[in-house]
Scaffold this motif. Sequence first.
Motif, PDB file in Angstrom:
ATOM      1  N   LEU A 222       0.843  -1.196   0.000  1.00  0.00           N
ATOM      2  CA  LEU A 222       0.000   0.000   0.000  1.00  0.00           C
ATOM      3  C   LEU A 222       0.878   1.247   0.000  1.00  0.00           C
ATOM      4  N   SER A 223       0.753   2.070  -1.016  1.00  0.00           N
ATOM      5  CA  SER A 223       1.648   3.223  -1.174  1.00  0.00           C
ATOM      6  C   SER A 223       1.043   4.533  -0.704  1.00  0.00           C
ATOM      7  N   MET A 224      -0.279   4.579  -0.590  1.00  0.00           N
ATOM      8  CA  MET A 224      -0.938   5.818  -0.173  1.00  0.00           C
ATOM      9  C   MET A 224      -0.880   5.962   1.346  1.00  0.00           C
ATOM     10  N   PRO A 225      -1.204   7.145   1.899  1.00  0.00           N
ATOM     11  CA  PRO A 225      -1.273   7.287   3.355  1.00  0.00           C
ATOM     12  C   PRO A 225      -2.275   6.286   3.942  1.00  0.00           C
ATOM     13  N   VAL A 226      -1.891   5.619   5.023  1.00  0.00           N
ATOM     14  CA  VAL A 226      -2.727   4.593   5.634  1.00  0.00           C
ATOM     15  C   VAL A 226      -2.866   4.861   7.126  1.00  0.00           C
ATOM     16  N   LEU A 227      -4.109   4.906   7.591  1.00  0.00           N
ATOM     17  CA  LEU A 227      -4.413   5.006   9.018  1.00  0.00           C
ATOM     18  C   LEU A 227      -5.089   3.712   9.447  1.00  0.00           C
TER      19      LEU A 227
END
Length: 286
Positions: A222-227
């Motif tokens: 996963l390359s996008m911002p992850v919360l």
Amino acid sequence: MDLMGGMQKAVRRVLVARGVQSSTVDVGGQSVHFYSLKGQGKGPPVVLVHGLGGSANGFGRTFFGLSKRFSRVVAPDLPGHGFSVQYCGGQVCVRNQFEVLRAFVEQEVKEPSYVVGNSLGGAMSVNLAAESPQWVRALALVAPAGAELPLEESTALLNAFKVGTPAEARAFTRRLFHQAPLPALLLATELRRFYDTPTVKALTAEALESRLSLSPEAVGKLSMPVLFLWGGSERLLPSRSLDWFRSHLPAHAQVKVVQGFGHVPQMERPDELVSHLVRFADASDL
């Protein structure tokens, strides 16, 4: 009309009266209901994905808080949930549910979004972000399912959705919340109708038979911002799920254990959930 069906329609009437659009569209031959609220903010659209046996109504108390920060709030009912008609798709029920979600995002949202997934919706949101990252600007996982678990734990988890007696219904309801609201306990026997559906039975049966789980590779890339938000009072998913995600999420993911959150904070503590989602969006320059 059954009691819970009437209450679900009452919630929809309240949301519509406050300016939320309730629509039904054809997505690849499947009838999908969804809510949409135009926002006042400059952030990307937010797509809210519910879990097994849940519905878009469960996110209803987050719509207006999110609309202050984002340009649009969208919450679909997955096939066979909420106001979307029953649908499985043969022997690959989970995969077909996911394909409907992906097609819905492409057809109705039409731009990269901040995708928020809870429980099974979290697992589907991971797959959406991994397979079609062009549609996911950022990802928030709220007590996501999908971790690889030992056979005994995965079997116990899926069997928990087989709610038969009033006592089992109350016990299952308690597992969803930090502190189950009294109305939820009083209506627990009615709530079991959400899990006693052909779609939920098909999904759990397939998961039991095939031991479905997310692949570590999908989570790790996963390359996008992850919360990642996990409730300090999580009682439905085993704690091993948290450990699994911590081991496989990319280094840039933010993992938070939130005291006072159960499995469905969107229902129990919606304002706090909105605060976490907005702070993460601010920090990620969305």
